[in-house]
Design an enzyme around this catalytic site. Sequence first.
Site, PDB file in Angstrom:
ATOM      1  N   TYR A  53      52.530  -1.936-100.071  1.00 30.90           N
ATOM      2  CA  TYR A  53      51.463  -1.176 -99.430  1.00 30.90           C
ATOM      3  C   TYR A  53      51.066  -1.843 -98.115  1.00 30.90           C
ATOM      4  O   TYR A  53      51.388  -3.000 -97.847  1.00 30.90           O
ATOM      5  CB  TYR A  53      50.251  -1.068-100.363  1.00 30.90           C
ATOM      6  CG  TYR A  53      49.274  -0.001 -99.944  1.00 30.90           C
ATOM      7  CD1 TYR A  53      49.677   1.318 -99.768  1.00 30.90           C
ATOM      8  CD2 TYR A  53      47.932  -0.308 -99.702  1.00 30.90           C
ATOM      9  CE1 TYR A  53      48.793   2.300 -99.375  1.00 30.90           C
ATOM     10  CE2 TYR A  53      47.030   0.668 -99.319  1.00 30.90           C
ATOM     11  CZ  TYR A  53      47.471   1.966 -99.154  1.00 30.90           C
ATOM     12  OH  TYR A  53      46.580   2.936 -98.755  1.00 30.90           O
ATOM     13  N   ASN A 151      52.836  19.388-106.140  1.00 34.57           N
ATOM     14  CA  ASN A 151      52.301  19.131-107.476  1.00 34.57           C
ATOM     15  C   ASN A 151      51.652  17.760-107.601  1.00 34.57           C
ATOM     16  O   ASN A 151      51.195  17.382-108.678  1.00 34.57           O
ATOM     17  CB  ASN A 151      53.399  19.267-108.531  1.00 34.57           C
ATOM     18  CG  ASN A 151      54.552  18.303-108.282  1.00 34.57           C
ATOM     19  OD1 ASN A 151      55.046  18.195-107.162  1.00 34.57           O
ATOM     20  ND2 ASN A 151      55.006  17.615-109.310  1.00 34.57           N
ATOM     21  N   ARG A 174      59.896  19.419-106.110  1.00 34.51           N
ATOM     22  CA  ARG A 174      61.271  18.926-106.242  1.00 34.51           C
ATOM     23  C   ARG A 174      61.932  19.315-107.559  1.00 34.51           C
ATOM     24  O   ARG A 174      63.105  19.013-107.764  1.00 34.51           O
ATOM     25  CB  ARG A 174      61.292  17.402-106.071  1.00 34.51           C
ATOM     26  CG  ARG A 174      60.913  16.962-104.661  1.00 34.51           C
ATOM     27  CD  ARG A 174      61.162  15.488-104.436  1.00 34.51           C
ATOM     28  NE  ARG A 174      60.156  14.665-105.101  1.00 34.51           N
ATOM     29  CZ  ARG A 174      60.156  13.325-105.078  1.00 34.51           C
ATOM     30  NH1 ARG A 174      61.134  12.686-104.457  1.00 34.51           N
ATOM     31  NH2 ARG A 174      59.211  12.644-105.684  1.00 34.51           N
ATOM     32  N   PHE A 263      49.419   9.829 -91.131  1.00 32.36           N
ATOM     33  CA  PHE A 263      48.015   9.733 -91.525  1.00 32.36           C
ATOM     34  C   PHE A 263      47.867   8.680 -92.608  1.00 32.36           C
ATOM     35  O   PHE A 263      48.599   8.678 -93.611  1.00 32.36           O
ATOM     36  CB  PHE A 263      47.486  11.067 -92.051  1.00 32.36           C
ATOM     37  CG  PHE A 263      46.063  10.975 -92.548  1.00 32.36           C
ATOM     38  CD1 PHE A 263      45.020  10.931 -91.649  1.00 32.36           C
ATOM     39  CD2 PHE A 263      45.773  10.910 -93.908  1.00 32.36           C
ATOM     40  CE1 PHE A 263      43.697  10.814 -92.088  1.00 32.36           C
ATOM     41  CE2 PHE A 263      44.463  10.797 -94.364  1.00 32.36           C
ATOM     42  CZ  PHE A 263      43.427  10.755 -93.443  1.00 32.36           C
ATOM     43  N   TRP A 264      46.887   7.799 -92.405  1.00 27.76           N
ATOM     44  CA  TRP A 264      46.543   6.774 -93.389  1.00 27.76           C
ATOM     45  C   TRP A 264      45.039   6.761 -93.516  1.00 27.76           C
ATOM     46  O   TRP A 264      44.320   6.507 -92.552  1.00 27.76           O
ATOM     47  CB  TRP A 264      47.065   5.408 -92.930  1.00 27.76           C
ATOM     48  CG  TRP A 264      46.919   4.311 -93.937  1.00 27.76           C
ATOM     49  CD1 TRP A 264      46.831   4.428 -95.288  1.00 27.76           C
ATOM     50  CD2 TRP A 264      46.852   2.905 -93.660  1.00 27.76           C
ATOM     51  NE1 TRP A 264      46.732   3.187 -95.882  1.00 27.76           N
ATOM     52  CE2 TRP A 264      46.744   2.247 -94.906  1.00 27.76           C
ATOM     53  CE3 TRP A 264      46.901   2.154 -92.491  1.00 27.76           C
ATOM     54  CZ2 TRP A 264      46.651   0.860 -95.005  1.00 27.76           C
ATOM     55  CZ3 TRP A 264      46.813   0.778 -92.584  1.00 27.76           C
ATOM     56  CH2 TRP A 264      46.691   0.140 -93.833  1.00 27.76           C
ATOM     57  N   LEU A 265      44.533   7.051 -94.712  1.00 29.63           N
ATOM     58  CA  LEU A 265      43.096   7.168 -94.900  1.00 29.63           C
ATOM     59  C   LEU A 265      42.371   5.880 -94.553  1.00 29.63           C
ATOM     60  O   LEU A 265      41.256   5.913 -94.012  1.00 29.63           O
ATOM     61  CB  LEU A 265      42.803   7.573 -96.352  1.00 29.63           C
ATOM     62  CG  LEU A 265      41.337   7.844 -96.687  1.00 29.63           C
ATOM     63  CD1 LEU A 265      40.797   9.024 -95.895  1.00 29.63           C
ATOM     64  CD2 LEU A 265      41.170   8.083 -98.190  1.00 29.63           C
TER      65      LEU A 265
END
Length: 329
Positions: A53, A151, A174, A263-265
């Site tokens: 991460y 989903n 998928r 995008f990264w919160l």
Amino acid sequence: MKQARYGRRGPVPQELIEAVPFEAPPLAAGQVLVEVLAAPINPSDLLTLTGDYGILPPLPAVGGNEGVGRVAQVGRDVADLAVGQTVLLPIGSGTWATHLVADARALMPLPDGADPKQLSMLTVNPPTARLLLSEFVDLEPGAWVIQNAANSAVGGYLVQLAKARGLHTVNVVRRQSALASVLAFGGDLTLVDGDDLAARVREITDGATIALGIDAVGGPATERLAQALSPGGTIVTYGAMSGEPCTVSPASLIFRGISLRGFWLAQWFKTASPQTRAALFGELVTLIATDRLHAQIQATYGIDQIREAVAAASMGERSGKIVLLPNGE
């Protein structure tokens, strides 16, 4: 009191973490002791365990980035919180625990009576879905959006938020078995991903303009979204479930004017004003508390089952979220 702690990182996250006893420190001025009611297991939590991460806490660490709790004890100089009050826990505070100590100013009061399991998922996925719909392309009611991994938890929230705004969604998954869950959330159109995705999208939408594509998969799936967009469209990527870099062809970029954004919160949290953050969370809390926004939950686990819970969350084919209930139902 127990907390789910890990002291190393590696490729199999459930092998790294275990529930261990701990003793909470005495409360300092301005602090509260919180009994954790519910805490989800997110993909970012698993990536933190494996070391993949963007932000990694120092080791040893307690797992869990979000959750909801009940105030069990207040320290000196705490005026705005009371014992028994439901609160949103600070992001990244190690929420996989029966209890934690937090600064009272970092806790957001939540409505009593709402489902704590649903409230526990407030911090990460709902704001991600909401901001993906609003921060990159101006969308008027009636506009179309296409997303893959529809989903997923973010995908489910996005479908519900888009529907509330009068937007139409093309939802790509998928596997065939995932279609029903997307339809249950109100998705307009659903498709299984494949090389002919763009042609099938044009057919089922009657060639509608699609200006925004939302990608959580990466690899060749990003290019398939690009081909399904109208010229000048924007793809926003917020995940890489395939484990591969996003692939967009020069033809899509040059001749069709497709843009690729990320995008990264966590980055949004750094730049948004306190007033903007408060307004966003106020909106989402109201929707969740009134059951107008929710996520599907596959299973819940206790703190002593943390390894089983992490293993379940790591499985590729799930029908909903894995939520930890550290103190039981």
